[in-house]
Design an enzyme around this catalytic site. Structure first.
Site, PDB file in Angstrom:
ATOM      1  N   GLU A 433       0.847  -1.190   0.000  1.00 53.29           N
ATOM      2  CA  GLU A 433       0.000   0.000   0.000  1.00 53.29           C
ATOM      3  C   GLU A 433       0.878   1.233   0.000  1.00 53.29           C
ATOM      4  OE1 GLU A 433      -3.765   1.974   2.442  1.00 53.29           O
ATOM      5  OE2 GLU A 433      -2.862   0.088   3.085  1.00 53.29           O
ATOM      6  N   PHE A 435       1.093   5.745  -0.628  1.00 50.95           N
ATOM      7  CA  PHE A 435       0.468   6.948  -0.075  1.00 50.95           C
ATOM      8  C   PHE A 435      -0.877   7.226  -0.745  1.00 50.95           C
ATOM      9  CE2 PHE A 435      -0.135  11.602  -0.234  1.00 50.95           C
ATOM     10  CZ  PHE A 435      -0.221  11.859   1.117  1.00 50.95           C
ATOM     11  N   GLU A 438      -3.429   1.282  -3.165  1.00 51.12           N
ATOM     12  CA  GLU A 438      -2.776  -0.019  -3.168  1.00 51.12           C
ATOM     13  C   GLU A 438      -1.955  -0.222  -4.439  1.00 51.12           C
ATOM     14  OE1 GLU A 438      -6.000   0.354  -2.665  1.00 51.12           O
ATOM     15  OE2 GLU A 438      -6.210  -0.082  -0.523  1.00 51.12           O
ATOM     16  N   TYR A 505       9.041  -6.608 -11.318  1.00 49.56           N
ATOM     17  CA  TYR A 505      10.337  -7.268 -11.146  1.00 49.56           C
ATOM     18  C   TYR A 505      10.211  -8.264 -10.001  1.00 49.56           C
ATOM     19  CZ  TYR A 505      11.613  -3.392 -14.091  1.00 49.56           C
ATOM     20  OH  TYR A 505      11.661  -2.500 -15.125  1.00 49.56           O
ATOM     21  N   ASP A 549      14.054  11.302  -3.908  1.00 48.51           N
ATOM     22  CA  ASP A 549      13.690  10.193  -3.024  1.00 48.51           C
ATOM     23  C   ASP A 549      14.502   8.949  -3.372  1.00 48.51           C
ATOM     24  OD1 ASP A 549      12.448   8.903  -0.976  1.00 48.51           O
ATOM     25  OD2 ASP A 549      10.530   8.629  -1.994  1.00 48.51           O
TER      26      ASP A 549
END
EC number: 2.7.10.2
Length: 1009
Positions: A433, A435, A438, A505, A549
């Site tokens: 899940e 921000f 899902e 992946y 990030d």
């Protein structure tokens, strides 16, 4: 010298002849020109003369003088030859001698423009102007036969390039042919059998030199007699050729190895997407080459070109646009630098002048600001109903006054379409899940019917419009990305509920993968992961995109040998400014740089900081950075200068690279392009280590027990010293290389006075020869006693045996006494004095000893670093001590071999130092948990200092390599030795810190008697 009667700009570039009389043409300088505007350019050219004074011409000109006037002045002077018919083939090249930076000067440029644009970048004395033949006719071999001067000049130019660039790469047979062709041309009047005479060949070797004709590497590989015979045999084949025939034969032979009539540029063609090709520009036009085996494809002929334009891009790149007759749009070529684009533009424009009917330039220069204001782009002619529909769709929901006018120029109808149908995607289990919603595992069926495993990011139905835009921003950025180590976007479903479909992946997130496999993953693989992410970040840097990030949670494992960077939810483009200022949103504080935490300022430099934190995560097998701190406390720790500690398995060189990325000043951090190179070096070093370990494990030889090695007794204090002639040294009188005294005191066998002279008396070292040390008296034949019987011979042999045993016992007793004396004096003598004692181990005569009355006086040492002796402890199984000894040996090896090594050999000795340092720090890390916590800070600080010392040594090595052929070579070597000495001293300090900690922990023991 006097000027010609009319300005050279009016002279037609047809057949150029030298004027009658002694006067030599020069560029006309007006009388009213100020002295500051007058310049004298030294233009170099090729000739047969060995006299350097005949290979250049001084041209007096002004800042308004055009380059074509300078070229014409040299051609008219007759310095390179008479009756030049192909003057349009010549160009002027500006070359920086230290960096090999090259700028081709357009004929219409003025000297002042060259000075303002190029010469100001470096010191004026480092630039050189070269007259070159750059533009060739279509059938240049036939055309050059009509202009003998240009033919010979092009031959000299081509041969010079061959000796510098290709001579070491061609086969021995081709090098022999090309060398003998030049030999025949150079000595055109020499008889065909002249080299068969030994005296003539020796004269050629001594007076002229074979280096002028044959590569030096070839001469070293062949035996002199064999090489001479090969030259004689090959020369016979070309003995009957005339000068022009030798030149043509040279052209045809070299053309089989290299392209002599064209230039090749590695660039990208912009055709909706970027295609990397080799662009070949020559007399036949502009062609592209996608691979070495493929045939070139013609892109344009010079007669079709109507305009040439160079446009600079961000990060120093540029675009060359060629307007082609009949083509709907310009041919756009992306280059790595603006200088490369300008050089290509000059080459194409020169061929257009040579093959076209016009004499002007096709290059369109960027307009000034005033010109830009006078010209506006044409209003796009759109359908009225289409514009109305766009306006109605873009109206704000809350207002009917303001509307957004869409920019039609930003639409790219030719780009890939990422919209897919929802029925083509089947969702399976939930992976996690995020921000916004899902993340599912799914299967996508493409238009070919192929099923692809995908990851589907979903957006919650009750998500606000603002959050939905943020969710879609990731897809907007990802659809423009194409890199082997960046997650690939499959498609987008914009209708509610919004989905983003990406490749799946199977190995999942890198953080979880590291935790699961930390017992099997090797350092080499971890460095490979870091290198791959660095390459992805270098790609983002090239398109002006900040990620914001970078962490292991946002990296996916495609295979055990491949990782991919993902999660571009925080990524932003920085086109107008060089930074992005974030709004109030959730940000990863513990990964962020100080300026990002304080000012929400995100740049490529802040991405470099985050990437180093990500590397720390990888080397720590997924540990969270600063897990012992709360988010609000991180900035205080960073402001104090504290950084993340070195992971246990992290190579010291890699941690040094991390600390550079964590520099508080963003401008001092390296760029990703530099990091890719550095990480590639670290990866190659780790790869070599792994291969060596594997080879040693595979071919491990059985241990052979050997007796204790016999060591010669140390020198006695009363033996006199002598003063031989001074000995030259690479270090010169200015720099004295010191071995830490404490190391020598605690390990007398580390360095012997014979091998490593000290800085105190390194210039007065007695010559020590083995045949002098072990000298014995010879005996004449009559000195031997002739035994009368076999029994008497047996008695003599027994007596000799007893005598030899007594001598050996005496020597062994003396050795024990000397060893006891040495251990006693170590405590009272300064260690440096013992190391600097240059008395021979065994004197030539055992007489004349002086009475020993006390320890020798310590000689004065100016500017030497005070080093305390190492603690006298039991060193059995002391890995830290042994590794310090190995490190000092490596430093001494660097010092002794530096003067004999070529610049490319510096890497070997520095790499040896780095590997030894890594073993040392690894042994300290193994011991650290058993030491008191109060001592760990000092030890860890010394480890960081050693890493910085190694980084400084590497920087000095690179500086020495760059200046190997300059006058700064010796100074750079001295700086390199100084850095290595600092490393050795700090290693000794680390040993002292560990010894003190071991004493506090009751882990140290005195040496056994």
């Amino acid at each position: 010298m006097s000027g010609v009667s009319e300005p050279l700009s009016r002279v037609k570039l047809g057949t150029l002849r030298r004027p009658e009389g002694p006067a030599e043409p020069m560029v006309v300088v007006p009388v009213d020109v100020e002295k500051e505007d007058v310049r004298i350019l030294k233009v170099c050219f090729y000739s047969n003369s060995f006299n350097p004074g005949k290979n250049f011409k001084l041209v007096k000109c002004t800042v308004q003088t055009e380059i074509r006037e300078i070229i014409t002045s040299i051609l008219l002077s007759g310095r390179i030859g008479p009756n030049i018919r192909l003057a349009e083939c010549y160009g002027l090249r500006l070359k920086h001698m230290k960096s090999d930076e090259i700028h081709w000067l357009h004929p219409q440029m003025t000297v002042g423009e060259v000075q303002d644009k190029y010469e100001c970048l470096h010191v004026e004395a480092e630039w050189r102007y070269d007259l070159q033949i750059r533009y060739l006719p279509e059938d240049f071999m036939e055309s050059l036969k009509e202009d003998r001067t240009t033919l010979l000049y092009f031959y000299q130019q081509l041969r010079n390039d061959y000796m510098q660039r290709y001579a070491s790469k061609v086969s021995e047979g081709m090098a022999l042919q090309l060398g003998c062709l030049e030999l025949r041309r150079f000595f055109k009047d020499m008889p065909h059998n002249a080299l068969d005479k030994k005296s003539n060949f020796e004269l050629l070797e001594k007076e002229v030199g074979l280096d002028l004709f044959f590569p030096k590497q070839m001469q070293e590989n062949l035996k002199p007699k064999q090489f001479r015979k090969m030259i004689q045999q090959t020369f016979q084949q070309y003995a009957s050729l005339r000068e022009e025939e030798c030149v043509m034969k040279f052209f045809n032979t070299l053309a089989g190895f290299a392209n002599i009539d064209q230039e090749t540029y590695r660039c990208e063609l912009i055709q909706g997407w970027n295609i990397t090709v080799d662009l070949v520009i020559g007399p036949k036009g502009i062609r592209q080459l996608t691979s070495q085996d493929a045939k070139p494809t013609c892109l344009a002929e010079f007669k079709q070109i109507r305009s040439i334009r160079c446009l600079p891009l961000e990060e120093g790149q540029a675009v060359l646009q060629l307007g082609i007759e009949g083509a709907p749009q310009a041919l756009s070529i992306k280059t790595s630098s603006l200088a490369e684009a300008e050089n290509m533009a000059d080459l194409i424009d020169g061929y257009c002048r040579l093959q076209g009917e016009h004499q002007g330039s096709l290059i369109i220069h960027p307009r000034k600001d005033g010109e830009k204001r006078n010209s506006l782009p044409q209003i796009p002619m759109l359908n009225l109903e289409a514009r109305r529909s766009h306006l109605s769709e873009s109206c704000s929901i809350e207002s009917d006054i303001y509307a957004e006018i869409p920019d039609e120029t930003l639409r790219r109808p030719g780009g890939p379409q990422y919209g897919i149908a929802r029925e083509d995607v089947v969702l399976n289990r939930i992976l996690g899940e995020g921000f916004f919603g899902e993340v599912y595992e799914g299967v996508y069926t493409n238009h070919k019917g192929e099923k692809i495993n995908v990851a589907v990011k979903t957006c919650k139905k009750d998500c606000t419009l603002d959050n939905k835009e943020k969710f879609m921003s990731e897809a907007v950025i990802m659809k423009n990305l194409d890199h082997p180590h960046i997650v690939k976007l499959i498609g987008i479903i914009e209708e509610e509920p919004t989905w983003i479909i990406m490749e799946l992946y199977p190995y999942g997130e890198l953080g979880h993968y590291l935790e699961r496999n930390k017992n099997s993953l090797k350092v080499l693989t971890l460095v490979l992961y870091s290198l791959q992410i660095c390459k992805a970040m270098a790609y983002l840097e090239s398109i002006n995109c900040v990620h914001r990030d970078i962490a292991v949670r946002n990296i996916l494992v495609a295979s055990p040998e491949c990782v991919k960077l993902g999660d571009f939810g925080l990524s932003r483009y920085i086109e107008d400014e060089d930074y992005y200022k974030a709004s109030v949103t959730r940000l990863p504080i513990k990964w962020m740089s100080p300026e990002s935490i304080n000012f929400r300022r995100f740049t490529t430099a802040s991405d470099v900081w985050m990437f180093a934190v990500c590397m720390w995560e990888i080397l720590s097998f997924g540990k969270q950075p600063f897990f012992w701190l709360e988010n609000k406390d991180v900035i205080g720790v960073l402001e104090k200068g504290d950084r993340l500690p070195k992971p246990d398995l992290c190579p010291p060189v890699l941690y040094t690279l991390m600390t550079r990325c964590w520099d508080y000043d963003p401008s001092d951090r390296p760029r990703f392009t530099e990091l890719v190179c550095s990480l590639s070096d670290v990866y190659q070093m780790e790869k070599d280590i792994a291969m060596e370990q594997e080879r040693n494990a595979r071919y491990r030889t059985p241990k052979i027990l050997e007796p204790t090695a016999f060591q010669e007794p140390p020198p006695k204090p009363s033996r006199p010293k002598y003063r031989p002639p001074p000995q030259t040294n690479l270090l010169a009188p200015k720099l004295q290389f010191q071995v830490p005294e404490g190391l020598c005191a605690s390990s007398p066998t580390l360095t012997s006075p014979m091998e490593y002279p000290s800085p105190v008396n390194s210039l007065h070292t007695p010559p020590l020869h083995r045949h002098n040390v072990f000298k014995r008296h010879s005996m004449r034949e009559e000195d031997f006693i002739q035994p009368s019987s076999r029994e008497e011979a047996q008695q003599l042999w027994e007596a000799e045996k007893v005598k030899m045993r007594q001598i050996l016992d005496k020597q062994q007793k003396q050795m024990v006494e000397d060893y006891q004396w040495l251990r006693q004096e170590e405590k009272s003598l300064d260690p440096m004095v013992y190391m600097n004692d240059k008395s021979p181990l065994t004197p030539e005569k055992e007489v004349g000893y002086l009475e020993f009355t006390g320890p020798p006086q310590k000689p004065p040492r100016l500017g030497a670093q005070s080093i305390q002796p190492t603690a006298n402890l039991d060193r059995t199984d002391d890995l830290v001590y042994l590794n310090v000894m190995e490190l000092v040996r490596a430093v001494l090896e660097l010092k002794n071999e530096l003067c004999q090594l070529p610049p490319e050999g510096y890497v070997v000795v520095v790499k040896n130092v780095g590997l030894t340092l890594r073993k040392l720090i690894g042994s300290v890390d193994d011991l650290l948990p058993s030491l008191p916590s109060s001592s760990r800070t000092e030890i860890e600080g010394t480890q960081k200092l050693l890493n910085k010392d190694l980084a400084e040594l590497i920087n000095k090595m690179r500086l020495a390599q760059q200046n190997a052929v300059t006058s700064l070579s010796e100074e750079c070597k001295r700086q390199m030795l100084t850095a290595s000495h600092t490393l050795a001293v700090d290693a000794k300090n680390l040993l002292d810190a560990v010894d003190q900690a071991k004493v506090l922990a009751n882990l140290a023991h005195p040496p056994a008697e």
